[in-house]
Each structure stands twice: as C-alpha cells, then as structure tokens.
Design a protein around this motif. Sequence first.
Motif, PDB file in Angstrom:
ATOM      1  N   PRO A 130       0.815  -1.225   0.000  1.00 28.68           N
ATOM      2  CA  PRO A 130       0.000   0.000   0.000  1.00 28.68           C
ATOM      3  C   PRO A 130       0.844   1.269   0.000  1.00 28.68           C
ATOM      4  CG  PRO A 130      -0.901  -1.587   1.555  1.00 28.68           C
ATOM      5  CD  PRO A 130       0.407  -2.157   1.083  1.00 28.68           C
ATOM      6  N   GLN A 131       2.016   1.238   0.668  1.00 26.84           N
ATOM      7  CA  GLN A 131       2.859   2.432   0.725  1.00 26.84           C
ATOM      8  C   GLN A 131       3.412   2.781  -0.660  1.00 26.84           C
ATOM      9  OE1 GLN A 131       2.877  -0.070   2.868  1.00 26.84           O
ATOM     10  NE2 GLN A 131       2.343   0.926   4.791  1.00 26.84           N
ATOM     11  N   VAL A 132       3.854   1.786  -1.411  1.00 27.31           N
ATOM     12  CA  VAL A 132       4.362   2.026  -2.761  1.00 27.31           C
ATOM     13  C   VAL A 132       3.221   2.481  -3.676  1.00 27.31           C
ATOM     14  CG1 VAL A 132       5.417   0.949  -4.789  1.00 27.31           C
ATOM     15  CG2 VAL A 132       6.283   0.406  -2.506  1.00 27.31           C
ATOM     16  N   VAL A 133       2.084   1.831  -3.550  1.00 28.81           N
ATOM     17  CA  VAL A 133       0.925   2.186  -4.384  1.00 28.81           C
ATOM     18  C   VAL A 133       0.466   3.607  -4.093  1.00 28.81           C
ATOM     19  CG1 VAL A 133      -1.526   1.679  -4.742  1.00 28.81           C
ATOM     20  CG2 VAL A 133       0.145  -0.169  -4.783  1.00 28.81           C
ATOM     21  N   ARG A 134       0.522   4.014  -2.825  1.00 24.76           N
ATOM     22  CA  ARG A 134       0.096   5.376  -2.479  1.00 24.76           C
ATOM     23  C   ARG A 134       0.971   6.412  -3.188  1.00 24.76           C
ATOM     24  NH1 ARG A 134       0.751   5.176   2.823  1.00 24.76           N
ATOM     25  NH2 ARG A 134      -1.193   4.019   3.017  1.00 24.76           N
ATOM     26  N   LEU A 135       2.278   6.164  -3.235  1.00 32.47           N
ATOM     27  CA  LEU A 135       3.177   7.083  -3.931  1.00 32.47           C
ATOM     28  C   LEU A 135       2.884   7.090  -5.429  1.00 32.47           C
ATOM     29  CD1 LEU A 135       5.565   9.006  -4.122  1.00 32.47           C
ATOM     30  CD2 LEU A 135       7.096   7.019  -4.112  1.00 32.47           C
ATOM     31  N   GLN A 159      -3.271  -5.001  -2.893  1.00 31.84           N
ATOM     32  CA  GLN A 159      -3.810  -6.220  -2.302  1.00 31.84           C
ATOM     33  C   GLN A 159      -2.793  -6.886  -1.382  1.00 31.84           C
ATOM     34  OE1 GLN A 159      -7.200  -7.056  -3.406  1.00 31.84           O
ATOM     35  NE2 GLN A 159      -6.789  -4.936  -3.991  1.00 31.84           N
ATOM     36  N   ARG A 160      -1.691  -6.205  -1.106  1.00 26.43           N
ATOM     37  CA  ARG A 160      -0.614  -6.803  -0.313  1.00 26.43           C
ATOM     38  C   ARG A 160      -0.621  -6.260   1.107  1.00 26.43           C
ATOM     39  NH1 ARG A 160       5.152  -7.442  -2.602  1.00 26.43           N
ATOM     40  NH2 ARG A 160       5.074  -8.652  -0.699  1.00 26.43           N
ATOM     41  N   PRO A 161       0.032  -6.981   2.020  1.00 25.98           N
ATOM     42  CA  PRO A 161       0.139  -6.468   3.391  1.00 25.98           C
ATOM     43  C   PRO A 161       0.948  -5.173   3.425  1.00 25.98           C
ATOM     44  CG  PRO A 161       0.711  -8.808   3.288  1.00 25.98           C
ATOM     45  CD  PRO A 161       0.624  -8.323   1.876  1.00 25.98           C
ATOM     46  N   SER A 162       0.804  -4.447   4.525  1.00 26.03           N
ATOM     47  CA  SER A 162       1.522  -3.181   4.682  1.00 26.03           C
ATOM     48  C   SER A 162       3.032  -3.407   4.693  1.00 26.03           C
ATOM     49  CB  SER A 162       1.078  -2.512   5.987  1.00 26.03           C
ATOM     50  OG  SER A 162       1.682  -1.261   6.143  1.00 26.03           O
ATOM     51  N   GLY A 163       3.782  -2.421   4.232  1.00 27.56           N
ATOM     52  CA  GLY A 163       5.239  -2.498   4.186  1.00 27.56           C
ATOM     53  C   GLY A 163       5.851  -1.191   4.636  1.00 27.56           C
ATOM     54  N   PRO A 164       7.167  -1.046   4.497  1.00 24.00           N
ATOM     55  CA  PRO A 164       7.825   0.199   4.909  1.00 24.00           C
ATOM     56  C   PRO A 164       7.470   1.360   3.998  1.00 24.00           C
ATOM     57  CG  PRO A 164       9.379  -1.258   3.807  1.00 24.00           C
ATOM     58  CD  PRO A 164       8.127  -2.051   3.983  1.00 24.00           C
ATOM     59  N   GLU A 165       7.515   2.558   4.550  1.00 20.96           N
ATOM     60  CA  GLU A 165       7.295   3.763   3.762  1.00 20.96           C
ATOM     61  C   GLU A 165       8.468   3.973   2.802  1.00 20.96           C
ATOM     62  OE1 GLU A 165       4.816   5.818   3.493  1.00 20.96           O
ATOM     63  OE2 GLU A 165       3.535   5.019   5.098  1.00 20.96           O
ATOM     64  N   PRO A 166       8.232   4.539   1.617  1.00 20.49           N
ATOM     65  CA  PRO A 166       9.355   4.868   0.731  1.00 20.49           C
ATOM     66  C   PRO A 166      10.322   5.822   1.426  1.00 20.49           C
ATOM     67  CG  PRO A 166       7.267   5.039  -0.445  1.00 20.49           C
ATOM     68  CD  PRO A 166       6.929   4.856   1.000  1.00 20.49           C
ATOM     69  N   GLY A 167      11.613   5.636   1.162  1.00 18.87           N
ATOM     70  CA  GLY A 167      12.633   6.497   1.755  1.00 18.87           C
ATOM     71  C   GLY A 167      13.094   7.558   0.765  1.00 18.87           C
ATOM     72  N   TYR A 168      13.486   8.710   1.287  1.00 21.89           N
ATOM     73  CA  TYR A 168      13.956   9.823   0.457  1.00 21.89           C
ATOM     74  C   TYR A 168      15.268  10.331   1.048  1.00 21.89           C
ATOM     75  CZ  TYR A 168       9.059   9.802  -1.011  1.00 21.89           C
ATOM     76  OH  TYR A 168       7.825   9.433  -1.470  1.00 21.89           O
ATOM     77  N   THR A 169      16.303  10.439   0.214  1.00 16.47           N
ATOM     78  CA  THR A 169      17.605  10.896   0.706  1.00 16.47           C
ATOM     79  C   THR A 169      18.220  11.891  -0.263  1.00 16.47           C
ATOM     80  OG1 THR A 169      17.965   8.716   1.713  1.00 16.47           O
ATOM     81  CG2 THR A 169      19.864  10.165   1.535  1.00 16.47           C
TER      82      THR A 169
END
Length: 735
Positions: free
Chosen positions: A306-311, A333-343
């Motif tokens: 969901p985090q990748v899809v939201r981006l 449709q996948r379980p939650s994962g880490p938020e995208p990182g920005y550097t």
Amino acid sequence: MTAATHSPLFPQVPAVPDSADAVLEGLDPEQREVATALRGPVCVLAGAGTGKTRAITHRIAYGVRSGILQPASVLAVTFTNRAAGEMRGRLRQLGAQGVQARTFHSAALRQLQYFWPKAVGGSLPRLVDRKIQLVADAAAGLGTRLDRGELRDVTGEIEWCKVTQTIPADYPYAAAKVGREAPRDPTEIAHLYAAYEDLKRDRALIDFEDVLLLTVAVLQDRQDIAEQVRAQYQHFVVDEYQDVSPLQQRLLDLWLGDREDLCVVGDASQTIYSFTGATPDHLLDFRARHPGATVVKLVRDYRSTPQVVRLANGLLAQAHGRAADHRLELVSQRPSGPEPGYTEYTDEPAEAEGAARRIRELIDAGVPAAEIAVLFRTNSQSETYEQALADAGVPYQLRGAERFFDRPEVRKAGLALRGAARFGGNDSRLDDVVDLPSQVRAVLSGEGGWTIQPPAGSGAVRERWESLTALVNLAQDLAAARPGATLADFVAELDERAAAQHAPTVQGVTLASLHAAKGLEWDAVFLVGVAEGMLPITYARTDEQIEEERRLLYVGVTRARERLHVSWSLSRSPGGRHNRRPSRFLDGLRPGTTPTVGRSAGSVGGVERGIRGVDATAVPRRAQRTPARCRVCGRTLTDAGEMKLMRCEDCPSDMDEGLYERLREWRAVQAANSGQPDFCVFTDRTLMAIAENRPDSPAELSRIPGVLSRKLRSYGAEVLAICAGQELDGEIAVD
C-alpha cells in the motif's frame, strides 16, 4: 536477465486445469470478466501489477478449452520475444496449445516470407539486424561525417519516420509539427534518410520497419492474400496496446478487416516510448472506434505494498493531459510495508556510495541480490553505480546495453558447450566430472576463462564473468529440476531460451535505465538521480514531454514490491556547486513539501458494457463508481483490507467476537474437508466483515466484499445459519 521473481528458474509445472471452468479458478472478479468476455471488441485497462497477462492468457485458454475459440485461429500479439515466449508457456500450462503468440514484427515477417513469392516473386530480400552501419555508409556517400552519438540519433530519427509512415521529403515538416528536436538540420536528416533507403534498395536489403511496411503493402494491394490471412486468424489479442505505433495499428486493421473480434490490453499511464512512435491514442480512442466494446478496468495491485501504491497514485494525481484523464487508481492487495525512503546527497558519487551501502545492508539481512534494482534515467549514470557496487563487494548486472545471447562471451561459451556435448567423450576436462553443473564449469573454465571468484573492480571483465556465471547457475537450476539432465539437454535449453530471448537470471543487483525496467519487478528498488534536469530530463520542454517524464517515474515506482528508496544529489561531482533541486514530481509527496492541488480520483475497477448497433456519438457516458468510504468516519478507503471491512483499520469495530470464532471453526472444517488452506474458503477479513455486518439474507451476504457468487452458492446457507445462531446439522446446500 529475466524479471526477478520469487519462483525458481525451473518452477514446478502446475497441473493443467481439468476443464474450462477450472481455468477461471483463482481469478478476481475483473480478471474473470476479461476471461469470459470472448465475443466482440474488448478493451482491458490494466494498471501496473494488476495481473493483465494472467487475465488475457486465461481468457484465451478459457475460449479454447470451452470450444468457443479454435487455437489456430487466435493470434496474440505483444512487443518483445520474451513476453511472447512467456505467453506461449502460460497457455501451454493452461491446456491451450496451438495458439500463436508473437511480436508484431515476428507475425508480419512470417506472413511476408510465405506470401512474397506469390505477391512479388523471387525470394524475400535479406533482413538487416542493425541498421547503424548502413546509415554510416549512406552518410559517407553524401560526404557527411557523423560521430557515434550522431549515428545513433540519426538512426533513431529514421526509425521514427518509418513507424509514423513519414517519407523523407516530409520529415522537416513532420518533426516540427510534433515538436521533435532533430539531432541535426532537419533537411540534412531528410537527405540522409533518402540516401539510406536508396542504399538498401541497391543492396537488396530490408530493415526491421520494412517488414511491417511491406506486409501492409501486400495486404493492401492483394485482396486475395488479405482474405487468406483473415481466414487463418479470426481472433486477436494485443498486449501493451498503449505502445502501438500508427504503422502497427494499420497492420492490425488490415488483419481484422471488417471484424471486431479484438481484445486490447494497456495502460495509458505507462506510455513511455513516444520517441519510437508509440501513442496511447489508439487505446484511449478504442471505445469511440468500437461503440459496442466491453471495457474492463483492472486496479487490484498484487505487486506492491500500500505504501508504494500510495506514492504511485500520488504521482499520477498531479498529472495533466489526456492520459492523466484516464488514469487508474490502484488498490494494493498486499500487506503493509515500509514507507518509501527519500535521501538527499551532496554529489553523485556520494549518492552512489549511499545506495551501495544500503544495498549491502539489505543483502546482509537476507534480501537476494537478484531482488534488488538500481534504476536511473540515462545509461550514462550507470558507471558511477557500477564502481560503487564493486567497491562495496556487491555483484551486479547491467540490463539493456546488449541482449544476453548476443554477447560475445555468451556466443563463444555456447559454441564450446555445443562442441563438448557432441564430442565430450574425447575431452579430457570432462573425464573426472559426471554431473551437469561440474561439466559446464569445466568447459567454461577452459574456453571462457571463468573462475569461481569474481574479478576485482568493474567494467568489461566483470561483465563477462557475470554472463558466464549466469550460465553456470542455469546449469545448477536445470540439474535440480531434472536430475538426469545431460550437457546436450543444457545446450537445447540454451537454444530454446536464445530463440525466445529468455535470458537466465544473473545473481546480482540489476542496474537499468527506467525504459529498460518496463515490465520487470523487484523486492527493493532504488530510484536514483531524481532531480530537476534528469527527471524531467533537460530536453523535455513541452507539456507532453514533461508528462511522459512523470509517467517514466511512475513506471519506476511501480517496479518495487516492498522497498522503495528515492534519492538525488545537489551537484554532479564533489566540491561542485549545489545548483540542483529534487524533481518537481516529488513535490507534495516526500516529507516536508507542500502538497500540490490534486486531481479528482482516477478510475476505479469495474466493467462497462458496450452498446451494440449504435453510433459512437450516441454512447452515453457511464457514471463513475462512488469511491468506498469508511462507514464510521467517512474517509475514502483505498486499502483492500479496509475496503472489505468498509471501515478504517483504526476505527472502532462492532464485531460479534463469538460469531467470528464460530465462523473460524466452521471454516477450518470446510478447509480440511476440501484439502485447501483456510483462506481459500474465506479470508480473515471476510469473516470479520461477516461478523460485523451479521447478514440475515443471501442478498445482504452477497454485498460483503469477498463473498463471490460461487462462494455464496457453496457456503451461503451455512454462513447465514451460523449468523442466525443455528446449530449446523449435516450439509446445507444453496440452489
């Protein structure tokens, strides 16, 4: 290399479905709509990661297995030999042998070779694989000097002319009309183009684009041949339809004639090849050209968290233009994962070192190197990352520079392996080795100079070692899948893969341009150089060019399954001026930036039925489906699990705990009786939704997401009895 996946290189082949209905098992509602819509024009709008290949292969297989489609009458068209090979493999597994799955060029070449003696006479002119030398010869004949870069650019302009059906004399006008930036004076390019065509004719040669042009000419001029082709192929499926060029569309129209048994699949938001003549207009205009078309939208994303899809959704929410007006709102449709990182880094070497360090940490934590990718806008960015990964001791592979089986070291290795397979009994290197992997290692060590340990540093030596190591690993996988496999079997496997351009997976981190990454996916993706001047690229000036750059970043984001890291640098080299800024595409999406005013939500999944026998202008617009909202707080829901419950995860639940436990106990018995996992009966979320809603009729139960018609028939009466507090006594069936 192949797309990184969780399955082994030689996976256990699943059993062929025992019936046409069995082909449909496991498809979600929209995929099932695709699979069962077998007549008339069908348009499938499929977002990234939504299982489009699964849907269309099951559609073909269901049609064949049910007797509606004859295998030999189906032509499935895609854009790469690799994709066509994968499609043929899936169709075989579904029991649909005999279906033709080819690229446009492969299908056209086959027809041209067959009909040329009848249509023109004699044998077909020789096909040139690489036209760049011919362009160089044409330039020399005009007294024009072109360096390597100019040769490549002029060749690209000639290819664009041919797929857009632009003749040499019209090039200056056509290029100016679409805002195309010519690498040299347009009039000079027109002369080079004309000289190139003359040279081909003098040498009795044809190029890749001529295959399509000549096939179109034959079908236009010879009605008898056109009718013969149409009698052979009566049903067409076209994948990646957003990438179709005007020339390919013309060929497709000639194949079809006045029929409408056509299914197209595409996503306008993934149109990234306009420089080759690709346009999403054919996809977006499909309903206008075919008023009776059924349109199915696939938005359930099975690839990314969901985090990748939201981006990804956020990127397109800020887009403009016609493709943006038809964007799809993905639902993970996948379980939650880490938020995208920005550097943010000070310079490019620091950015490369930072990425290499993080990659090293992932590998040490157990993430396979083949499940990690570094994606960049231009191939010129690659060298810095090659060096950084080499310094960090991370194996890597380059994608897109050259096809695997065309590499000199791979061709040489293939000859050596073929010779050893034929005369191995006389090869002293094979005297003391009996298993297949050892034999391959012995041959490659002697002929190719392969070593167990990788060479130090980066560059050509390292690339050769990676190629040969990929062959060694392929031999190990083949031996594991087929214990009795011989060296001759291995050579046959290589030949089959070379024909389909199905390269083995190199066990290393993938370095690739965003264009080359299309169609692939990895667990972890590093998007690097995401700065103004690179994304969007400096020469993207028009609104259309800027929007294509945004779509390119969208493609990069949607390659990630679980982990996504986005980075940029403030200067090119250490000590340089910090005159760069993060890409405008990240504004409002990365932390600390102000959200941009967004567009309305994109299209949701579903089906739109065509209206048969009416004019296109008479087709009414279908009202957009109302977005799912939380029944507690009213927030729009995008997460699949929350949509099933019809409430936010954090909102209070009024679930009947006792009912939920009784449903779980009942489910365990059903799963044990059928030999399936529990979730194949109903998922936990579906049981929670039932326990919260406590339905008292089949109609109410059917409105709960996850309770499909088949499951309602199989389990509905028992579930309703449990909800009513009844004790189950024997089997209860529902008509």
